[in-house]
Write a protein that holds these residues in place. Sequence first.
Motif, mmCIF file in Angstrom:
data_model
loop_
_atom_site.group_PDB
_atom_site.id
_atom_site.type_symbol
_atom_site.label_atom_id
_atom_site.label_comp_id
_atom_site.label_asym_id
_atom_site.label_seq_id
_atom_site.Cartn_x
_atom_site.Cartn_y
_atom_site.Cartn_z
ATOM 1 N N PRO A 146 0.834 -1.215 0.000
ATOM 2 C CA PRO A 146 0.000 0.000 0.000
ATOM 3 C C PRO A 146 0.863 1.257 0.000
ATOM 4 O O PRO A 146 1.959 1.292 0.554
ATOM 5 C CB PRO A 146 -0.807 -0.133 1.303
ATOM 6 C CG PRO A 146 -0.739 -1.587 1.667
ATOM 7 C CD PRO A 146 0.588 -2.069 1.157
ATOM 8 N N ALA A 147 0.329 2.301 -0.616
ATOM 9 C CA ALA A 147 1.085 3.556 -0.691
ATOM 10 C C ALA A 147 1.259 4.194 0.675
ATOM 11 O O ALA A 147 2.245 4.896 0.913
ATOM 12 C CB ALA A 147 0.383 4.531 -1.644
ATOM 13 N N ASP A 148 0.298 3.963 1.581
ATOM 14 C CA ASP A 148 0.372 4.557 2.905
ATOM 15 C C ASP A 148 0.902 3.585 3.957
ATOM 16 O O ASP A 148 0.594 3.713 5.145
ATOM 17 C CB ASP A 148 -1.007 5.060 3.334
ATOM 18 C CG ASP A 148 -2.048 3.934 3.316
ATOM 19 O OD1 ASP A 148 -1.755 2.865 2.733
ATOM 20 O OD2 ASP A 148 -3.150 4.130 3.878
ATOM 21 N N ALA A 149 1.699 2.604 3.521
ATOM 22 C CA ALA A 149 2.232 1.612 4.448
ATOM 23 C C ALA A 149 3.191 2.266 5.429
ATOM 24 O O ALA A 149 3.976 3.148 5.067
ATOM 25 C CB ALA A 149 2.945 0.509 3.680
ATOM 26 N N GLY A 150 3.111 1.813 6.680
ATOM 27 C CA GLY A 150 4.004 2.325 7.700
ATOM 28 C C GLY A 150 5.404 1.758 7.557
ATOM 29 O O GLY A 150 5.677 0.918 6.685
ATOM 30 N N ALA A 151 6.291 2.209 8.428
ATOM 31 C CA ALA A 151 7.691 1.778 8.342
ATOM 32 C C ALA A 151 7.812 0.280 8.588
ATOM 33 O O ALA A 151 8.553 -0.421 7.883
ATOM 34 C CB ALA A 151 8.534 2.560 9.357
ATOM 35 N N LEU A 152 7.078 -0.253 9.581
ATOM 36 C CA LEU A 152 7.158 -1.671 9.895
ATOM 37 C C LEU A 152 6.600 -2.513 8.762
ATOM 38 O O LEU A 152 7.185 -3.531 8.376
ATOM 39 C CB LEU A 152 6.411 -1.955 11.200
ATOM 40 C CG LEU A 152 6.455 -3.406 11.708
ATOM 41 C CD1 LEU A 152 7.909 -3.824 11.959
ATOM 42 C CD2 LEU A 152 5.624 -3.563 12.975
ATOM 43 N N GLU A 153 5.470 -2.094 8.196
ATOM 44 C CA GLU A 153 4.870 -2.837 7.087
ATOM 45 C C GLU A 153 5.760 -2.785 5.848
ATOM 46 O O GLU A 153 5.908 -3.788 5.136
ATOM 47 C CB GLU A 153 3.489 -2.266 6.768
ATOM 48 C CG GLU A 153 2.717 -3.072 5.734
ATOM 49 C CD GLU A 153 1.326 -2.506 5.494
ATOM 50 O OE1 GLU A 153 0.599 -3.068 4.655
ATOM 51 O OE2 GLU A 153 0.978 -1.491 6.146
ATOM 52 N N ALA A 154 6.368 -1.633 5.588
ATOM 53 C CA ALA A 154 7.272 -1.513 4.444
ATOM 54 C C ALA A 154 8.489 -2.406 4.618
ATOM 55 O O ALA A 154 8.957 -3.031 3.656
ATOM 56 C CB ALA A 154 7.693 -0.058 4.266
ATOM 57 N N SER A 155 9.004 -2.506 5.842
ATOM 58 C CA SER A 155 10.144 -3.380 6.101
ATOM 59 C C SER A 155 9.769 -4.835 5.886
ATOM 60 O O SER A 155 10.557 -5.620 5.344
ATOM 61 C CB SER A 155 10.657 -3.163 7.526
ATOM 62 O OG SER A 155 11.068 -1.824 7.726
ATOM 63 N N ALA A 156 8.556 -5.214 6.315
ATOM 64 C CA ALA A 156 8.105 -6.596 6.122
ATOM 65 C C ALA A 156 7.988 -6.924 4.638
ATOM 66 O O ALA A 156 8.369 -8.020 4.197
ATOM 67 C CB ALA A 156 6.767 -6.810 6.828
#
Length: 285
Positions: A74-84
Motif C-alpha cells: 500500500p502507498a500509505d504503508a508504515g515503516a514496519l509494514e514496508a520493512s516486512a
Amino acid sequence: AGGADPAVVASSPVFVVSTLALLGSWPFFFSVESAGVRRNGLAANFGSAWNVLDAGHLLAILALPPLHFLPQQPADAGALEASAYAVAQSLPGLLQLSFAVRGLEYASLFRSLGPLLVTVRGMLVDITRFGGLYAFVLIGFANAFFVLFALSGESLDYGGYPRILQEQLLWLLSSVDRSLLDGLTGQLHATGDVLFWGYIVLSYFVLLNLLIAVFNSTFEKVQRQAFNEWLFLRMATMLDFEARVAQPPRGGQQNEPARWLDAYYGELEDTSNSRSVELGVGGAP
C-alpha cells in the motif's frame, strides 16, 4: 512476488509443478534433519554452520508459494509494514544465494576446489579479526568528526553520524570525497583535515596493507598443506553424508568413530594450527 493476479499464478503450470515438488520432497528433507538432531543432539547438530543453513532453508522455502499471492505494498504503508514487504520480496533472491553457498560443501570433494575453499574460509576468518580491530579505528575517528560538526553547529545539516560512517568506509575503498568537511570553517576545518589524513594513513596505508599481508600468509599456509586439507575436507564431508543416510544407532548415541575423529582433528588443529603431522623416519613424529 507481490502484485501478481492470484488466479493467473495458481493456474501457471510452472507454479503448480514446483509447488507439488516442494510439498512432496519437504517431508523427506525434514526427516533427514530430524534424524540428525536425534542422533547428535540439538547443540552438537547445530554446532555445524551447514546444518544451521539447512534448517533455515527448510523453514524459509515454505514461504515461497504464499509470496506469489502477496498483494502490492500500500502507498500509505508504515515503516514496519514496508520493512516486512522488503524482507518478503528479498527472500527468493537470498535463498538462491544461500543455496549456492550450501553447494560449496559438495565442491569441497574435488581436489582442485577443496584447498581453495579452505583458503577462502581462512580469509573470511581473517576479515572477521580485522573487522574487530578496524571497528575501534572507525568509531574513534567517527566520534571525533561528530564532535567537530557539533561544535560548528552543522550536526543536523551534514547527514548525521550514519553519513560519517558511510564516508569513512568509502574512503577506505579509495572513493575519497572531502565534501563532508565543507561545513567546517576556520580552526575546525584545519582539525578536520588532520583527522582526515590521520584516518587515511592509519586505515588505508597501515591496516589495509596488514590485511593483505595476513591474506598472503593464509594462502601460503594452505598451499603448503593443500593435499592434506583436501583430504580432511573430503573425509569430513563423506562422514557427514554417511551419517545422514545411515540409520541412527540404538539409544540415539552419536556414531563413536566419527566423534573420535572429530575430536582428534580438533585437538590436533588447536595444538599445532594444522590438521596434519609430519612423520620422520620409521613413522615417528
